[in-house]
Structure formats: C-alpha cells, structure tokens
Design a protein around this motif. Structure first.
Motif, mmCIF file in Angstrom:
data_model
loop_
_atom_site.group_PDB
_atom_site.id
_atom_site.type_symbol
_atom_site.label_atom_id
_atom_site.label_comp_id
_atom_site.label_asym_id
_atom_site.label_seq_id
_atom_site.Cartn_x
_atom_site.Cartn_y
_atom_site.Cartn_z
ATOM 1 N N VAL A 1 0.868 -1.176 0.000
ATOM 2 C CA VAL A 1 0.000 0.000 0.000
ATOM 3 C C VAL A 1 0.906 1.228 0.000
ATOM 4 C CG1 VAL A 1 -1.778 1.279 1.254
ATOM 5 C CG2 VAL A 1 -1.783 -1.214 1.307
ATOM 6 N N VAL A 2 0.602 2.192 -0.867
ATOM 7 C CA VAL A 2 1.429 3.394 -0.935
ATOM 8 C C VAL A 2 0.571 4.648 -0.780
ATOM 9 C CG1 VAL A 2 3.245 2.360 -2.344
ATOM 10 C CG2 VAL A 2 1.312 3.433 -3.458
ATOM 11 N N VAL A 3 1.187 5.671 -0.198
ATOM 12 C CA VAL A 3 0.578 6.985 -0.084
ATOM 13 C C VAL A 3 0.810 7.693 -1.410
ATOM 14 C CG1 VAL A 3 0.665 9.195 1.133
ATOM 15 C CG2 VAL A 3 0.988 7.055 2.395
ATOM 16 N N VAL A 4 -0.232 8.317 -1.954
ATOM 17 C CA VAL A 4 -0.103 8.977 -3.255
ATOM 18 C C VAL A 4 0.407 10.405 -3.109
ATOM 19 C CG1 VAL A 4 -1.943 7.575 -4.266
ATOM 20 C CG2 VAL A 4 -2.503 9.801 -3.294
ATOM 21 N N GLU A 5 1.023 10.895 -4.159
ATOM 22 C CA GLU A 5 1.412 12.299 -4.340
ATOM 23 C C GLU A 5 2.218 12.910 -3.195
ATOM 24 O OE1 GLU A 5 1.222 13.448 -7.265
ATOM 25 O OE2 GLU A 5 -0.108 11.903 -8.040
ATOM 26 N N SER B 1 -9.699 15.577 7.573
ATOM 27 C CA SER B 1 -8.844 16.723 7.866
ATOM 28 C C SER B 1 -8.032 16.424 9.119
ATOM 29 C CB SER B 1 -9.725 17.956 8.081
ATOM 30 O OG SER B 1 -8.943 19.039 8.496
ATOM 31 N N VAL B 2 -6.735 16.654 9.035
ATOM 32 C CA VAL B 2 -5.851 16.420 10.179
ATOM 33 C C VAL B 2 -4.871 17.588 10.257
ATOM 34 C CG1 VAL B 2 -4.038 14.914 11.116
ATOM 35 C CG2 VAL B 2 -5.987 13.906 9.950
ATOM 36 N N GLY B 3 -4.732 18.177 11.420
ATOM 37 C CA GLY B 3 -3.739 19.228 11.613
ATOM 38 C C GLY B 3 -3.887 20.410 10.677
ATOM 39 N N ALA C 1 0.603 2.579 6.476
ATOM 40 C CA ALA C 1 0.210 3.486 5.391
ATOM 41 C C ALA C 1 -0.778 4.530 5.913
ATOM 42 C CB ALA C 1 -0.393 2.702 4.234
ATOM 43 N N LEU C 2 -1.727 4.111 6.744
ATOM 44 C CA LEU C 2 -2.659 5.060 7.354
ATOM 45 C C LEU C 2 -1.905 6.018 8.272
ATOM 46 C CD1 LEU C 2 -5.577 2.615 8.186
ATOM 47 C CD2 LEU C 2 -5.626 4.456 6.498
ATOM 48 N N GLY C 3 -0.949 5.489 9.002
ATOM 49 C CA GLY C 3 -0.140 6.327 9.887
ATOM 50 C C GLY C 3 0.634 7.383 9.113
ATOM 51 N N GLY D 1 -1.400 10.184 8.610
ATOM 52 C CA GLY D 1 -1.785 10.849 9.846
ATOM 53 C C GLY D 1 -3.211 10.550 10.267
ATOM 54 N N VAL D 2 -3.769 9.443 9.783
ATOM 55 C CA VAL D 2 -5.147 9.085 10.112
ATOM 56 C C VAL D 2 -5.182 7.666 10.673
ATOM 57 C CG1 VAL D 2 -6.104 10.584 8.333
ATOM 58 C CG2 VAL D 2 -5.689 8.197 7.788
#
Length: 176
Positions: free
Chosen positions: A39-43, A72-74, A104-106, A109-110
């Motif tokens: 699983v990858v974080v995009v952009e 929304s986070v931070g 991946a969620l970490g 930041g969620v």
C-alpha cells in the motif's frame, strides 16, 4: 509545485473553498506488482510542496479507481477521491489489505476509523443543507456507504427578475 500552491492560495476566496484536481493530493492505493510495499501513499511530492497549507476546505480528486475520504488532520483539508467508475482497471485495495498495513494510514496521519475506502463502483452526491454540504458516497444502487460534511456557503435569497425573461434565439432567427 510550491509556486502553484502560492498562486492558488492567493486566488482562494474568503468562505468555503474546494480545490478540484485530477490526481488526489492525499490518498492510498495498492502498489503495482513487484513493488517493495503493498500500500502506498499517493502524491508525496505535492504533500511535501506544502499542499496542507492551502486555504481550502476540501480537495476533490479522481484518478484512483476507488472512492476514498481522508479526514482533515492538523489543518490539512479533507480529501475526497472520486474514481469509483473504473475499478476493474486498477489493483484492488480491499479493507483487509489496509488492516495488514496500518503504517500506510499512519503516514497519512489518520487511523482506520477516520479513513474510508470503497474498492468498487460508486459516486459522491453533494447536497447543500443548513450545516453545509453533506457529501455522501453511494454505490450504484444508491445505497449510502459513508458521508462527510463540508463547510457550505450561506445561500442568498435571489429575487426573480421583473418582466419577461425571453432568451435570444439562435443566429438568424427573428427571436430577440
């Protein structure tokens, strides 16, 4: 991208503002076969260029073949990914895969409770109400899967124009 974000920030109006992009700035996707992660974080490039500081309430993106909501986070805006029309074209990312790879969620930041992912066909339906926009993810049968509320404008009352409101006809016609 920093210069683009600076220009976008200067263009943002006071009040609720949404940014629509082809590619989402925040989201997760299943990695292509042979990658070192599942699983990858995009952009990440856009994120590192300061996208979180954009003065917008939501970022609407597509490209990923699924529906996702990243809360929304931070101070970062809500991210809605609406690409649930071509899911057969991408590597599936079922919830079980997310549970196996919580890092991946970490990285976003969620946690699992705030992140929503639909790995199937669907769409978003936005309705303006008293408290803002209610944006609901729906499957193809219209069943609501999840929803998020975004700030909305105060809708001013508009008086209808006085007199006839005839529209001009096509070029060459007698209607004026």
């Amino acid at each position: 991208y920093r210069k683009r974000f600076e220009r976008l920030s200067a263009m943002a109006k006071a009040g609720p503002t949404w940014l629509a992009t082809h590619r989402p700035i925040w989201g997760l996707t299943a990695a292509d076969e042979g990658a070192d992660r599942d699983v990858v974080v995009v952009e990440r490039t856009l994120q590192q260029a300061g996208a979180a500081s954009l003065p917008v309430d939501a970022v609407l993106g597509g490209h990923l073949h699924r529906l996702q909501t990243v809360p929304s986070v931070g101070g970062r805006p809500v991210s809605l990914v609406s690409g649930g029309g071509g899911t057969a074209l991408s590597t599936p990312m079922p919830d079980a895969l997310l549970l196996e790879h919580p890092q991946a969620l970490g990285e976003l930041g969620v946690d699992r409770d705030g992140f929503r992912n639909v790995d199937g066909h669907g769409y978003y339906l936005a309705t303006l109400g008293e408290g803002g926009w209610r944006v609901a993810a729906k499957d193809l049968d219209g069943k609501e899967l999840f929803w998020v509320t975004l700030p909305g404008p105060s809708v001013p009352e508009v008086d209808p124009p006085e007199g006839p409101t005839a529209r001009p006809g096509p070029p060459g016609s007698d209607r004026r």
